[in-house]
Structure formats: structure tokens, C-alpha cells
Scaffold this motif. Structure first.
Motif, PDB file in Angstrom:
ATOM      1  N   ALA A 288       0.833  -1.208   0.000  1.00 45.05           N
ATOM      2  CA  ALA A 288       0.000   0.000   0.000  1.00 45.05           C
ATOM      3  C   ALA A 288       0.866   1.255   0.000  1.00 45.05           C
ATOM      4  N   ALA A 289       1.945   1.243   0.796  1.00 44.18           N
ATOM      5  CA  ALA A 289       2.859   2.386   0.826  1.00 44.18           C
ATOM      6  C   ALA A 289       3.542   2.575  -0.527  1.00 44.18           C
ATOM      7  N   GLY A 290       3.846   1.478  -1.208  1.00 46.88           N
ATOM      8  CA  GLY A 290       4.482   1.564  -2.521  1.00 46.88           C
ATOM      9  C   GLY A 290       3.600   2.256  -3.539  1.00 46.88           C
ATOM     10  N   VAL A 291       2.313   1.898  -3.586  1.00 45.43           N
ATOM     11  CA  VAL A 291       1.395   2.562  -4.512  1.00 45.43           C
ATOM     12  C   VAL A 291       1.168   4.011  -4.084  1.00 45.43           C
ATOM     13  N   SER A 292       1.168   4.253  -2.784  1.00 45.95           N
ATOM     14  CA  SER A 292       0.984   5.611  -2.275  1.00 45.95           C
ATOM     15  C   SER A 292       2.046   6.559  -2.808  1.00 45.95           C
ATOM     16  N   PHE A 295       2.007   6.865  -7.003  1.00 45.05           N
ATOM     17  CA  PHE A 295       1.010   7.734  -7.614  1.00 45.05           C
ATOM     18  C   PHE A 295       0.642   8.941  -6.763  1.00 45.05           C
ATOM     19  N   GLY A 296       1.163   9.023  -5.547  1.00 45.59           N
ATOM     20  CA  GLY A 296       0.697  10.071  -4.652  1.00 45.59           C
ATOM     21  C   GLY A 296      -0.740   9.833  -4.245  1.00 45.59           C
ATOM     22  N   ALA A 297      -1.106   8.561  -4.065  1.00 47.51           N
ATOM     23  CA  ALA A 297      -2.495   8.183  -3.800  1.00 47.51           C
ATOM     24  C   ALA A 297      -2.554   7.255  -2.596  1.00 47.51           C
ATOM     25  N   PRO A 298      -2.518   7.797  -1.359  1.00 47.09           N
ATOM     26  CA  PRO A 298      -2.496   6.914  -0.175  1.00 47.09           C
ATOM     27  C   PRO A 298      -3.742   6.045  -0.017  1.00 47.09           C
ATOM     28  N   ILE A 299      -4.932   6.605  -0.256  1.00 43.65           N
ATOM     29  CA  ILE A 299      -6.157   5.794  -0.124  1.00 43.65           C
ATOM     30  C   ILE A 299      -6.200   4.744  -1.233  1.00 43.65           C
ATOM     31  N   GLY A 300      -5.852   5.152  -2.443  1.00 47.46           N
ATOM     32  CA  GLY A 300      -5.799   4.191  -3.550  1.00 47.46           C
ATOM     33  C   GLY A 300      -4.795   3.090  -3.295  1.00 47.46           C
ATOM     34  N   GLY A 301      -3.693   3.411  -2.612  1.00 39.32           N
ATOM     35  CA  GLY A 301      -2.693   2.394  -2.274  1.00 39.32           C
ATOM     36  C   GLY A 301      -3.251   1.333  -1.355  1.00 39.32           C
ATOM     37  N   VAL A 302      -4.013   1.765  -0.347  1.00 39.96           N
ATOM     38  CA  VAL A 302      -4.624   0.804   0.584  1.00 39.96           C
ATOM     39  C   VAL A 302      -5.613  -0.086  -0.163  1.00 39.96           C
ATOM     40  N   LEU A 303      -6.436   0.522  -1.010  1.00 39.61           N
ATOM     41  CA  LEU A 303      -7.416  -0.267  -1.767  1.00 39.61           C
ATOM     42  C   LEU A 303      -6.729  -1.179  -2.781  1.00 39.61           C
ATOM     43  N   PHE A 304      -5.625  -0.725  -3.369  1.00 38.06           N
ATOM     44  CA  PHE A 304      -4.875  -1.571  -4.304  1.00 38.06           C
ATOM     45  C   PHE A 304      -4.340  -2.811  -3.584  1.00 38.06           C
ATOM     46  N   SER A 321      -1.923  -0.365   7.112  1.00 31.71           N
ATOM     47  CA  SER A 321      -1.652   0.006   5.722  1.00 31.71           C
ATOM     48  C   SER A 321      -1.971   1.477   5.504  1.00 31.71           C
ATOM     49  N   PHE A 322      -3.062   1.921   6.069  1.00 36.04           N
ATOM     50  CA  PHE A 322      -3.449   3.321   5.952  1.00 36.04           C
ATOM     51  C   PHE A 322      -2.381   4.225   6.570  1.00 36.04           C
ATOM     52  N   PHE A 323      -1.869   3.838   7.728  1.00 34.61           N
ATOM     53  CA  PHE A 323      -0.827   4.634   8.403  1.00 34.61           C
ATOM     54  C   PHE A 323       0.468   4.647   7.595  1.00 34.61           C
ATOM     55  N   ALA A 324       0.882   3.477   7.092  1.00 33.10           N
ATOM     56  CA  ALA A 324       2.118   3.406   6.295  1.00 33.10           C
ATOM     57  C   ALA A 324       1.989   4.242   5.023  1.00 33.10           C
ATOM     58  N   ALA A 325       0.830   4.166   4.353  1.00 29.51           N
ATOM     59  CA  ALA A 325       0.609   4.963   3.136  1.00 29.51           C
ATOM     60  C   ALA A 325       0.613   6.450   3.450  1.00 29.51           C
ATOM     61  N   LEU A 326       0.052   6.820   4.599  1.00 31.44           N
ATOM     62  CA  LEU A 326       0.031   8.229   5.009  1.00 31.44           C
ATOM     63  C   LEU A 326       1.445   8.747   5.247  1.00 31.44           C
ATOM     64  N   VAL A 327       2.249   8.000   6.001  1.00 34.08           N
ATOM     65  CA  VAL A 327       3.624   8.418   6.295  1.00 34.08           C
ATOM     66  C   VAL A 327       4.443   8.500   5.007  1.00 34.08           C
ATOM     67  N   SER A 561     -10.049   0.288  -6.753  1.00 33.83           N
ATOM     68  CA  SER A 561      -8.775   0.954  -6.461  1.00 33.83           C
ATOM     69  C   SER A 561      -8.311   1.804  -7.638  1.00 33.83           C
ATOM     70  N   LEU A 562      -8.615   1.372  -8.865  1.00 30.66           N
ATOM     71  CA  LEU A 562      -8.220   2.135 -10.049  1.00 30.66           C
ATOM     72  C   LEU A 562      -8.891   3.510 -10.063  1.00 30.66           C
ATOM     73  N   VAL A 563     -10.194   3.540  -9.808  1.00 31.34           N
ATOM     74  CA  VAL A 563     -10.920   4.809  -9.820  1.00 31.34           C
ATOM     75  C   VAL A 563     -10.392   5.739  -8.730  1.00 31.34           C
ATOM     76  N   VAL A 564     -10.144   5.187  -7.545  1.00 30.94           N
ATOM     77  CA  VAL A 564      -9.635   6.018  -6.444  1.00 30.94           C
ATOM     78  C   VAL A 564      -8.235   6.534  -6.770  1.00 30.94           C
ATOM     79  N   ILE A 565      -7.384   5.677  -7.320  1.00 33.41           N
ATOM     80  CA  ILE A 565      -6.038   6.118  -7.712  1.00 33.41           C
ATOM     81  C   ILE A 565      -6.120   7.234  -8.746  1.00 33.41           C
ATOM     82  N   MET A 566      -7.023   7.111  -9.703  1.00 33.77           N
ATOM     83  CA  MET A 566      -7.117   8.110 -10.765  1.00 33.77           C
ATOM     84  C   MET A 566      -7.589   9.458 -10.238  1.00 33.77           C
ATOM     85  N   PHE A 567      -8.568   9.477  -9.348  1.00 33.26           N
ATOM     86  CA  PHE A 567      -9.000  10.807  -8.896  1.00 33.26           C
ATOM     87  C   PHE A 567      -8.035  11.384  -7.867  1.00 33.26           C
ATOM     88  N   GLU A 568      -7.299  10.533  -7.139  1.00 33.28           N
ATOM     89  CA  GLU A 568      -6.228  11.063  -6.290  1.00 33.28           C
ATOM     90  C   GLU A 568      -5.055  11.542  -7.136  1.00 33.28           C
TER      91      GLU A 568
END
Length: 786
Positions: A288-292, A295-304, A321-327, A561-568
Motif C-alpha cells: 500500500a505504501a508503494g502505490v501511495s 502515484f501520490g495516492a495513499p487511499i488508492g494504495g490501501v485499496l490496491f 496500511s493506511f498509516f504506512a501509506a500516510l507516512v 482501487s483504479l478509480v480512487v487512484i485516478m481521482f487522487e
């Protein structure tokens, strides 16, 4: 339908289709404890090191790992009441997960920022150099120049192209050819260095990494894939590969890099280093942190991580995962690699809403994305299979050099393929405002226009737009073809950005076409309700964004996760419905030609033992799949009190099985438990070294108490502690649909087949995979690790 041999009379319960894995595991452990059985594994005091570990290219036992963690936690909780120090240790253990997440976020965010900065500099290095500061990219060089003007923002005295630096001439055929030659030379140098480093120092650093991450998270062991050398080499070669101009991205490999960071920090805490199940919870959060940061998309990373890569995702892993993506996102934002004070390079601001009639072209872009995804998967898998089965696979360096050379030669003449793919996507997403100087924004202006400068209405396209359309059409064909041959080479290669580029090019072309139709035919019934003369009613950049989502969805089969990543990724929150329509359409169209996404296809190509989530509907029974078959020798078993050390060593030497059932006697075949091959080997080796009197004819006991022996008999060897007293069992008439569900939801390594407590056979994960392949008319022998 199935039962645990240890609580056969009291623990009989049916498998419910959608019960969460962690609830089933907790129920099993609690029920065993209530029945007075103690633990699933008699493993509280490990008698020797490395017991319970796994060999390379083997599957972990999720039930055993869960049981061991429960035992460890229960032990720490009981000890925490003994003293203040033990209480502090229990607090440190409880917070260790959050500490690991913090470290993963910091390191992965830092590495992503460094990679972004290095890629920008090295990509521009192919075309020229900044004299004022050699480490500046083209954009940074002209930012710092006092002589840069708005009209010529890309030109400044400090930035020189190679021909101008060497010959003093920036124009003419000679300068163009010299720049062309040096562009190709730099690209070949970068790619050669990348493939050489991967081949010599870290072979696992090649490719995207996501298929292997999915397999590892499902419980498979690939030692070294997440090691320190892989982390170092992948980080360096990812910069080189992207900078070479090949049709690949850094987003997929950044997931691999983040998981390497997670594995590195797991080794600092015994809670994770000694438990493969707990380690995979950390790796899910690291993905999740890797996708965050990709793409600069922390929520999308968790969903991915939840939708695409994770196999076991309990609620606490969701929070972590949410915390790691946020950091990770915060760290990347602090580095600010894009220089725009935002997390993403593709941030857009559209001034026009979308209209219902535009759903038609959006859905058509979804159809295109699904067809492109199908074409790409089939062509790429065919090429990769050819690479594996022919002489081509023996020359990975030559393949990389040839593909890089062809890419550079064809890419340089077209301005849309010469620049980095991320910059191309950014330009295609952008709306044409008054400050844009792109060729795509070469419209005829109306001198009588009195509207605000940031709200420019639709206008007739100028010659620059039509030139750009031809160049984009050529770039689309080029990207479609070259990406097929690039993905899967022995260098780090992501697929997200090339797929988005294909969709963005197609979407921008469609967007410009719809825009010009609306301008010239605003009186048509389809445009009359939402397009007025002089009104800004079509945004071509939005079509590029929808096309990018459609093509990425067609290749990966992601949806939510794709839709969330795209709008983030773009900041286009109000355009969720067009993105959803395109993503769903692309998945439907692609699924009509085959259920597998690109990552599942590569997992199957490589023969990894991965159980996907597709339903198994064939009417077969456990007895049809279990081994031994009628023509095979009987099952290799151990008896509880009549097997010698020599017998065990001979059995281990003559077979390659991962474990052995333990029965009361060969006559009764009444099942007692299951013992792992590795644990047996380590136990006997340890006993011979440290326990006096253990010789080849010593009797091995798996019972609670060894009987009294005569004084002249050799010392017995008691191995009760390494015996799994509750192996998972099914009856021979259990439907395979249920067996497959059990393997998926519990992550089993193997289960035993019994009838009235008598052992009949065994079903392993690979047996299930072979049977599923056979039911789909595929070669069952392909389900092996290659």
C-alpha cells in the motif's frame, strides 16, 4: 463437510462461503483451547533453533503460523503481570507493528523521492546539460535562470543541448543528427548498465515484481526476492531503466521496493522475523505504501493492496496500511520531487462539468481499454513464453540493447515519444488555458471574446492541433507495439504508466474530435442541450484521463482501487462517474475474452503456486484428486512409536515430500498428526549433536510419554513437540468445490483425506492447482515453479 482430527466429535462445522479467514482461525484456536487440547502445535518451548521455518520455494502453513503467534501473544500477556519490565516489553511488542509501519513509510517515501529526482535529471541528460549546476534537470535549470522569459520558458542560456555544447551550433541538420546520435547512445548506456547490474548482482530485481509479490503474500517462499541486495539494485536500475526512454514505468517496481523495505524492517523484530504469517501482514501494508508513493495516492494504495495483491487482509492490517501509506505520502510531499508542492505530477484543474451525453464516448473508451488489455496480455504472454522456451532467453542483455536501440531510434523524431512518458501523460491531461504553450492548445482565438481569461470557450483547431493529432496517432501505434516487447525483460519494468499513456493518447484524440464536432455542429440534437455557441462544453483532457483509466483497467482488471487512484492522481474528484463507467466497461470487455489480468497471466506463465479467486464449479470429489493414486506406491507415513531414527532418515533421503502423516500403526492407519520434513531433519540433527545415546536404531516416539525401556536399549528420541496434532482433514467424499474453498480461505499447505479416522491420502496445494488446470483443459504439469 470437514473436521479436525483432534476434536472430531465436538468441532464439526460446515464451511460458510464468505467467512473471513481470521474469524475461522480464531474459532479453531478457541475451540481447541476449550476442549482442553492445549495448543494446535505443542510449540511453546521450541527445543532447537529454526524449527517451524520453511525451505525456499515452499508454501507456508497459515494455520500453524496463526497458532504460533497466538501462543506467543498469550505467553507475553501472562508474563506482563509478573513485573514492570515484562509489562514494558509487552507494550513494546504491541507497538512494534506501528513502528515498522512508520519506518516503511519513511524509507519508501524517501526512496521514491530520490528516484523521481534522479529520473528527471537522467532523462534530460540524454538531450543536454545544465552548465550552472550539472545536477539540475532542464526544468530546474531554467527555473533558476534570470534570463528565462514566459514565451521561451524551456530555453535559457544555462541549458545547452549536446550539439550546441560540442559544436556551438544549435540549429541545422548536423546539430539534429548529433543530438539524435547522442540520445541513442545515452539510452543504450543506461539500459546496458541496468541489465548488467541486474544480471550480475540481483537477478530478482527485474520485471515489475507485482506477480511475485502477489505469490509471496499468498504464502509462497522466494528467498532473496525481498532482500537487501534486491532493494539496492532495484532502486538503482529502476532509475536507469526509466531514464533510458524504454516504454516502462516506475510505479509497479516501487511496490517491490516498498515490500523490500518492509522485509528489511521485519528482520529487526522477532515478532515478524520468526513468523511468516505476521511478516505477510507487514508486506501487505508495504505494498500500500508503494502505490501511495508511486502515484501520490495513499487511499488508492490501501485499496490496491486489498483488491489486487493481498491474500490475507485482517482489519488491523487495513489500519496499519493506511498509516504506512500516510507516512510515505507525507515523506514524498516533504521532498517535493515534482516542484509543484503536490504529491502528483498529473494534477489537473478542469473548469467545465461533464454532461450525460459524454458517457457515450467515455464508454467507447472503456471498450477500447478492454480490447487493448486483451491484446496486450495475449501478445505479451506469447512473447514471454517464446523468451522462456527458445534461445532468446539466453541473451537477456542483447535483447535489452536491441529493444532500447529500436525504441530510441523510433522515439526521437516524434516529440511526444521523445519526452518521458510521465511528462507526455501530464500534457495530455492538461486543459488548454491561456498560459499553455503546447501544440495541443494551438486554437484560433476570437478577438471579440470577452470571457474571463481562465475560462476559454471551444474554438476551431489550428494547424498545431492537427499536426499534434498525426504525431499522437503515430505515438499510439508505437506505444502499443513496443510495450508488448518491453514488459518482462530483465530490467525493472512497470506497466502502469505505459498503459495509461496508450489510453491517454487515445482519449485525447477522441476528446479533440468530440470538441471540434461540438464547435462546428453545435446545432445537432446531441449537442444542442449542452453546447451553446462560444461555450466551453468539451474538455479533451478529461477524455485523456478516462482513456488512461480504461486502458489501465483493461490490463490489470482493477476497478475500485483504479478509480480512487485516478481521482487522487489528478485531483479530479467530480469526474468519478466517467472514470467508473470506463473502468467497469473495460473490465467487462476484457473479461469477455479471458478472466486473467496481466499479473495473473505472468503468475501462471512462471508456474507459481497461486490460487486465484475464480469459482470452481466442477463436480469432482477429494478422492479424485488425492494421492496416492491407484497406480502409485502407498503413502509414506511414520508410526507413533515403532519407527527408528534410521527409518526416518532413510524416508527423508528417498523422498522429496514436504511432510509425513503420523499414524498409530501401519495396520490400523489411524491418523495421529502431521510432521514437517524440515522439522524432522533439524530435530534429528540437533538430537545427534546434543543428546547422549541417540543412535540409528533409537526409536522415535510421537506419543506423550515414552514407555520404560530395558537398560541395554538405545536412548529413545521424543519428537512430540514438532508434531502437528490437528492437521486439517476432509473425507474422501468432500466435493472439490469445498476443498478449493478451504485452501483459499485458510491458506492451507496440505490437507489429509480420511474415512472414519483412517488415513487414505493427502491433497497438497499443487495437487489442487494441477486439478484446476486439468479441468480447464490445460497442462497440469505446468503448475510447477520454474
Amino acid at each position: 463437510m470437514f473436521q479436525s482430527t483432534f476434536c472430531r466429535d465436538k468441532c464439526n462445522f460446515p464451511l460458510v462461503g464468505l467467512i473471513k479467514v481470521d474469524l475461522i482461525l480464531s474459532y479453531l484456536i478457541d475451540s481447541l483451547t476449550m476442549n482442553g487440547s492445549g495448543n494446535l502445535m505443542d510449540f511453546l518451548d521450541e527445543p532447537f533453533p529454526d524449527v517451524g521455518t520453511y525451505e525456499d520455494f515452499h508454501t507456508i502453513d497459515w494455520l500453524r503460523e496463526k497458532s504460533r503467534d497466538t501462543d506467543r501473544h498469550r505467553k507475553i500477556t501472562s508474563k506482563s503481570k509478573e513485573s514492570i519490565w515484562e509489562f514494558i516489553k509487552s507494550l513494546l511488542d504491541a507497538w512494534s507493528g506501528w513502528v515498522v509501519m512508520l519506518l516503511i513509510g519513511l524509507l519508501s517515501g524517501t526512496l521514491a523521492g530520490v528516484i523521481d529526482l534522479a529520473v528527471d535529471w537522467m532523462t534530460d541528460l540524454k538531450e543536454g546539460i545544465c552548465l550552472s549546476a550539472l545536477w539540475y534537470s532542464h526544468e530546474q535549470c531554467c527555473w533558476t535562470s534570470n534570463e528565462t522569459t514566459f514565451d521561451d520558458r524551456d530555453k535559457c542560456p544555462e541549458w545547452l543541448k549536446w550539439a550546441e555544447l560540442m559544436t556551438g551550433h544549435s540549429e541545422g541538420a548536423g546539430a539534429y543528427l548529433l543530438n539524435y546520435f547522442l540520445y541513442i547512445l545515452w539510452a543504450l548506456f543506461f539500459s546496458f548498465l541496468a541489465v548488467s547490474l541486474v544480471r550480475v548482482f540481483a537477478p530478482y530485481a527485474c520485471g515489475s515484481g507485482i506477480p511475485e509479490i502477489k505469490t509471496i503474500l499468498s504464502g509462497f517462499i522466494i528467498r532473496g526476492y525481498l532482500g537487501k541486495w534486491t532493494l539496492l539494485i532495484k532502486t538503482v536500475t529502476l532509475v536507469l531503466a526509466v531514464s533510458s526512454g524504454l516504454s516502462l514505468g516506475k510505479e509497479g517496481p516501487l511496490v517491490h521496493v516498498a515490500c523490500c523495505c518492509g522485509n528489511l524492517f521485519c528482520s529487526l523484530f522477532s515478532k515478524y522475523s520468526k513468523n511468516e504469517g505476521k511478516r505477510r501482514e507487514v508486506l501487505s501494508a508495504a505494498a500500500a505504501a508503494g502505490v501511495s508513493v508511486a502515484f501520490g495516492a495513499p487511499i488508492g494504495g490501501v485499496l490496491f493492496s486489498l483488491e489486487e495483491v493481498s491474500y490475507y487482509f485482517p482489519l488491523k492490517t487495513l489500519w496499519r496500511s493506511f498509516f504506512a501509506a500516510l507516512v510515505a505520502a507525507f515523506t514524498l510531499r516533504s521532498i517535493n520531487p515534482f516542484g509543484n508542492n503536490r504529491l502528483v505530477l498529473f494534477y489537473v484543474e478542469y473548469h467545465t462539468p461533464w454532461y450525460m451525453a459524454e458517457l457515450v464516448p467515455f464508454i467507447l473508451l472503456g471498450v477500447f481499454g478492454g480490447l487493448w488489455g486483451t491484446l496486450f496480455i495475449r501478445a505479451n504472454i506469447a512473447w514471454c513464453r517464446r523468451r522462456k522456451t527458445t534461445q532468446l532467453g539466453k541473451y537477456p542483455v542483447l535483447e535489452v540493447i536491441v529493444v532500447t536501440g529500436i525504441t530510441a531510434i523510433l522515439a526521437y523524431p516524434n516529440p511526444y515519444t521523445r519526452r518521458s512518458t510521465s511528462e507526455l501523460i501530464s500534457e495530455l491531461f492538461n486543459d488548454c488555458g491561456a498560459l499553455e504553450s503546447s501544440q495541443l492548445c494551438d486554437y484560433y482565438n476570437n478577438p471579440n471574446m470577452t470571457r474571463p481569461v481562465d475560462d476559454i470557450p471551444d474554438r476551431p483547431a489550428g494547424p498545431g492541433v492537427y499536426t499534434a493529432l498525426w504525431q499522437l496517432a503515430l505515438a499510439l501505434i508505437f506505444k502499443i507495439v513496443i510495450t508488448i516487447f518491453t514488459f518482462g525483460m530483465k530490467i525493472p519494468s512497470g506497466l502502469f504508466i505505459p498503459s495509461m499513456a496508450v489510453g491517454a493518447i487515445a482519449g485525447r484524440i477522441v476528446g479533440i474530435a468530440v470538441e471540434q464536432m461540438a464547435y462546428h455542429h453545435h446545432d445537432w440534437i446531441i449537442f444542442k442541450n449542452w453546447c451553446r455557441p462560444g461555450a466551453d462544453c468539451v474538455t479533451p483532457g478529461l477524455y485523456a484521463m478516462v482513456g488512461a483509466a480504461a486502458c489501465l483497467g483493461g490490463v490489470t482488471r482493477m476497478t475500485v482501487s483504479l478509480v480512487v487512484i485516478m481521482f487522487e492522481l489528478t485531483g479530479g474528484l467530480e469526474y468519478i462517474v466517467p472514470l467508473m463507467a470506463a473502468a467497469v466497461t473495460s473490465k467487462w470487455v476484457a473479461d469477455a475474452f479471458g478472466k486473467e489480468g496481466i499479473y495473473e497471466a505472468h503468475i501462471q506463465l512462471n508456474g507459481y503456486p497461486y490460487l486465484d479467486q475464480d469459482e470452481f464449479t466442477h463436480r469432482t470429489l477429494a478422492t479424485d484428486v488425492m494421492r496416492p493414486r491407484r497406480s502409485e506406491p502407498p503413502l509414506a507415513v511414520l508410526t507413533q512409536d515403532s519407527t527408528t531414527v534410521e527409518d526416518v532418515e532413510t524416508l527423508i533421503k528417498d523422498t522429496d515430500y514436504n511432510g509425513f502423516p503420523v499414524v498409530v500403526s501401519r495396520e490400523s492407519e489411524r491418523l495421529i498428526g502431521f510432521v514437517q520434513r524440515r522439522d524432522l531433519t533439524l530435530a534429528i540433527k540437533n538430537a545427534r549433536q546434543k543428546q547422549d545415546g541417540v543412535v540409528s536404531n533409537s526409536v522415535v516416539y510421537f506419543t506423550e510419554d515414552a514407555p520404560q525401556l530395558a537398560p541395554n536399549n538405545p536412548q529413545p528420541l521424543k519428537l512430540r513437540r514438532i508434531l502437528n496434532l490437528s492437521p486439517f482433514t476432509v473425507t474422501d467424499h468432500t466435493p472439490m468445490e469445498t476443498v478449493v474453498d478451504i485452501f483459499r480461505k485458510l491458506g492451507l499447505r496440505q490437507c489429509l483425506v480420511t474415512r472414519s479416522g483412517r488415513l487414505l491420502g493427502i491433497i497438497t496445494k499443487k495437487d489442487v492447482l494441477r486439478h484446476m488446470a486439468q479441468m480447464m483443459n490445460q497442462d497440469p504439469e505446468s503448475i510447477m515453479f520454474n
